[in-house]
Motif scaffolding. Structure first.
Motif, PDB file in Angstrom:
ATOM      1  N   UNK A   8       0.930  -1.285  -0.159  1.00 12.12           N
ATOM      2  CA  UNK A   8       0.077   0.194   0.078  1.00 12.12           C
ATOM      3  C   UNK A   8       1.019   1.338   0.033  1.00 12.12           C
ATOM      4  N   UNK A   9       0.417   2.413  -0.282  1.00 10.97           N
ATOM      5  CA  UNK A   9       1.212   3.681  -0.271  1.00 10.97           C
ATOM      6  C   UNK A   9       1.963   3.826   1.270  1.00 10.97           C
ATOM      7  N   UNK A  10       1.253   3.471   2.246  1.00 15.00           N
ATOM      8  CA  UNK A  10       1.733   3.458   3.677  1.00 15.00           C
ATOM      9  C   UNK A  10       2.980   2.455   3.798  1.00 15.00           C
ATOM     10  N   UNK A  11       2.762   1.324   3.302  1.00 11.10           N
ATOM     11  CA  UNK A  11       3.634   0.395   3.232  1.00 11.10           C
ATOM     12  C   UNK A  11       4.954   0.980   2.567  1.00 11.10           C
ATOM     13  N   UNK A  12       4.841   1.407   1.251  1.00 15.14           N
ATOM     14  CA  UNK A  12       5.885   1.877   0.627  1.00 15.14           C
ATOM     15  C   UNK A  12       6.663   2.953   1.311  1.00 15.14           C
ATOM     16  N   UNK A  13       5.696   3.884   2.052  1.00 14.53           N
ATOM     17  CA  UNK A  13       6.646   4.942   2.816  1.00 14.53           C
ATOM     18  C   UNK A  13       7.254   4.326   3.893  1.00 14.53           C
ATOM     19  N   UNK A  14       6.948   3.097   4.494  1.00 14.59           N
ATOM     20  CA  UNK A  14       7.305   2.347   5.560  1.00 14.59           C
ATOM     21  C   UNK A  14       8.835   1.891   5.014  1.00 14.59           C
ATOM     22  N   UNK A  15       8.586   1.254   3.875  1.00 18.82           N
ATOM     23  CA  UNK A  15       9.785   0.749   3.142  1.00 18.82           C
ATOM     24  C   UNK A  15      11.038   1.775   2.808  1.00 18.82           C
ATOM     25  N   UNK A  16      10.438   2.850   2.448  1.00 13.78           N
ATOM     26  CA  UNK A  16      11.362   3.959   2.221  1.00 13.78           C
ATOM     27  C   UNK A  16      12.068   4.528   3.425  1.00 13.78           C
ATOM     28  N   UNK A  17      11.461   4.679   4.530  1.00 14.60           N
ATOM     29  CA  UNK A  17      11.968   4.947   5.814  1.00 14.60           C
ATOM     30  C   UNK A  17      13.076   3.855   6.369  1.00 14.60           C
ATOM     31  N   UNK A  18      12.380   2.754   6.151  1.00 13.62           N
ATOM     32  CA  UNK A  18      13.291   1.680   6.605  1.00 13.62           C
ATOM     33  C   UNK A  18      14.864   1.720   5.747  1.00 13.62           C
ATOM     34  N   UNK A  19      14.529   2.070   4.543  1.00 16.85           N
ATOM     35  CA  UNK A  19      15.759   2.104   3.666  1.00 16.85           C
ATOM     36  C   UNK A  19      16.680   3.267   4.154  1.00 16.85           C
ATOM     37  N   UNK A  20      16.013   4.567   4.485  1.00 22.58           N
ATOM     38  CA  UNK A  20      16.803   5.828   5.119  1.00 22.58           C
ATOM     39  C   UNK A  20      17.281   5.219   6.157  1.00 22.58           C
ATOM     40  N   UNK A  21      16.946   4.528   7.060  1.00 21.11           N
ATOM     41  CA  UNK A  21      17.523   4.098   8.631  1.00 21.11           C
ATOM     42  C   UNK A  21      18.840   3.290   8.127  1.00 21.11           C
ATOM     43  N   UNK A  22      18.758   2.615   6.976  1.00 20.90           N
ATOM     44  CA  UNK A  22      19.969   1.711   6.743  1.00 20.90           C
ATOM     45  C   UNK A  22      21.261   2.453   6.095  1.00 20.90           C
ATOM     46  N   UNK A  23      20.744   3.418   5.161  1.00 24.98           N
ATOM     47  CA  UNK A  23      21.575   4.004   4.361  1.00 24.98           C
ATOM     48  C   UNK A  23      22.284   5.358   4.953  1.00 24.98           C
ATOM     49  N   UNK A  24      23.019   5.124   6.040  1.00 23.88           N
ATOM     50  CA  UNK A  24      23.437   6.269   6.824  1.00 23.88           C
ATOM     51  C   UNK A  24      24.939   6.129   6.688  1.00 23.88           C
ATOM     52  N   UNK A  25      25.719   6.782   7.364  1.00 26.43           N
ATOM     53  CA  UNK A  25      27.252   7.002   7.435  1.00 26.43           C
ATOM     54  C   UNK A  25      27.717   5.838   8.368  1.00 26.43           C
ATOM     55  N   UNK A  26      29.083   5.663   8.146  1.00 30.95           N
ATOM     56  CA  UNK A  26      29.569   4.732   9.015  1.00 30.95           C
ATOM     57  C   UNK A  26      29.515   5.101  10.512  1.00 30.95           C
ATOM     58  N   UNK A  27      29.523   6.096  10.808  1.00 29.42           N
ATOM     59  CA  UNK A  27      29.509   6.628  12.294  1.00 29.42           C
ATOM     60  C   UNK A  27      28.069   6.339  12.947  1.00 29.42           C
ATOM     61  N   UNK A  28      27.052   6.125  12.088  1.00 27.06           N
ATOM     62  CA  UNK A  28      25.630   5.844  12.534  1.00 27.06           C
ATOM     63  C   UNK A  28      25.290   4.235  12.535  1.00 27.06           C
ATOM     64  N   UNK A  29      26.450   3.402  11.960  1.00 26.68           N
ATOM     65  CA  UNK A  29      26.355   2.119  11.512  1.00 26.68           C
ATOM     66  C   UNK A  29      25.411   1.267  12.840  1.00 26.68           C
ATOM     67  N   UNK A  30      24.531   0.647  12.672  1.00 27.67           N
ATOM     68  CA  UNK A  30      23.721  -0.066  13.646  1.00 27.67           C
ATOM     69  C   UNK A  30      24.449  -1.279  14.235  1.00 27.67           C
ATOM     70  N   UNK A  31      23.784  -1.717  15.342  1.00 28.32           N
ATOM     71  CA  UNK A  31      24.585  -2.795  16.106  1.00 28.32           C
ATOM     72  C   UNK A  31      24.495  -4.017  15.091  1.00 28.32           C
ATOM     73  N   UNK A  32      25.357  -5.243  15.403  1.00 25.18           N
ATOM     74  CA  UNK A  32      25.081  -6.356  14.754  1.00 25.18           C
ATOM     75  C   UNK A  32      23.793  -6.948  14.896  1.00 25.18           C
ATOM     76  N   UNK A  33      23.163  -6.863  16.013  1.00 28.27           N
ATOM     77  CA  UNK A  33      21.603  -7.361  16.227  1.00 28.27           C
ATOM     78  C   UNK A  33      20.756  -6.472  15.330  1.00 28.27           C
TER      79      UNK A  33
END
Length: 116
Positions: A8-33
């Motif tokens: 749905x449009x809302x699910x696409x927006x969530x997918x885009x936001x999740x991509x934004x959370x991933x595509x960050x600089x190294x200094x913001x790299x998430x934990x292994x978990x």
């Protein structure tokens, strides 16, 4: 099992936001978990978007859509490399491909005058 319905449009927006959370600089790299959790999330978005990409009519196929489909297939077939930062690099590649799917589908929606 993959949900065959398009996002749905809302699910696409969530997918885009999740991509934004991933595509960050190294200094913001998430934990292994968190990398593991995000990998599952991004793959789930990608699998549903992949189904929508395959359903695009030929007139909406472009070099970009074909490249994104090839990239997705390669990423799913290969998985992450067993090297330092391999899981994070893999996650980022998945997210870039999902973002490509979202952009191709948005362009297809715009061409037909609505949202899928």
């Amino acid at each position: 099992m993959i949900d065959p319905k398009p996002l749905t449009p809302a699910e696409r927006e969530l997918a885009a936001l999740d991509c934004d959370r991933v595509l960050v600089g190294f200094q913001f790299k998430p934990s292994p978990l968190e990398i593991g959790r995000l990998t599952v999330t991004i793959r789930s978005h990608g699998e549903r978007l992949h189904a929508s990409m395959l359903a695009l009519p030929p007139k909406n196929r472009t070099r970009r859509s074909d490249a994104a489909l090839r990239d997705w297939g390669d990423l799913i077939a290969q998985g992450p490399r067993p090297v330092p930062l391999g899981a994070w690099t893999y996650l980022r590649a998945l997210a870039r491909t999902v973002r490509g799917f979202l952009e191709v589908l948005a362009d297809a929606d715009a061409a037909k005058g609505g949202v899928r």
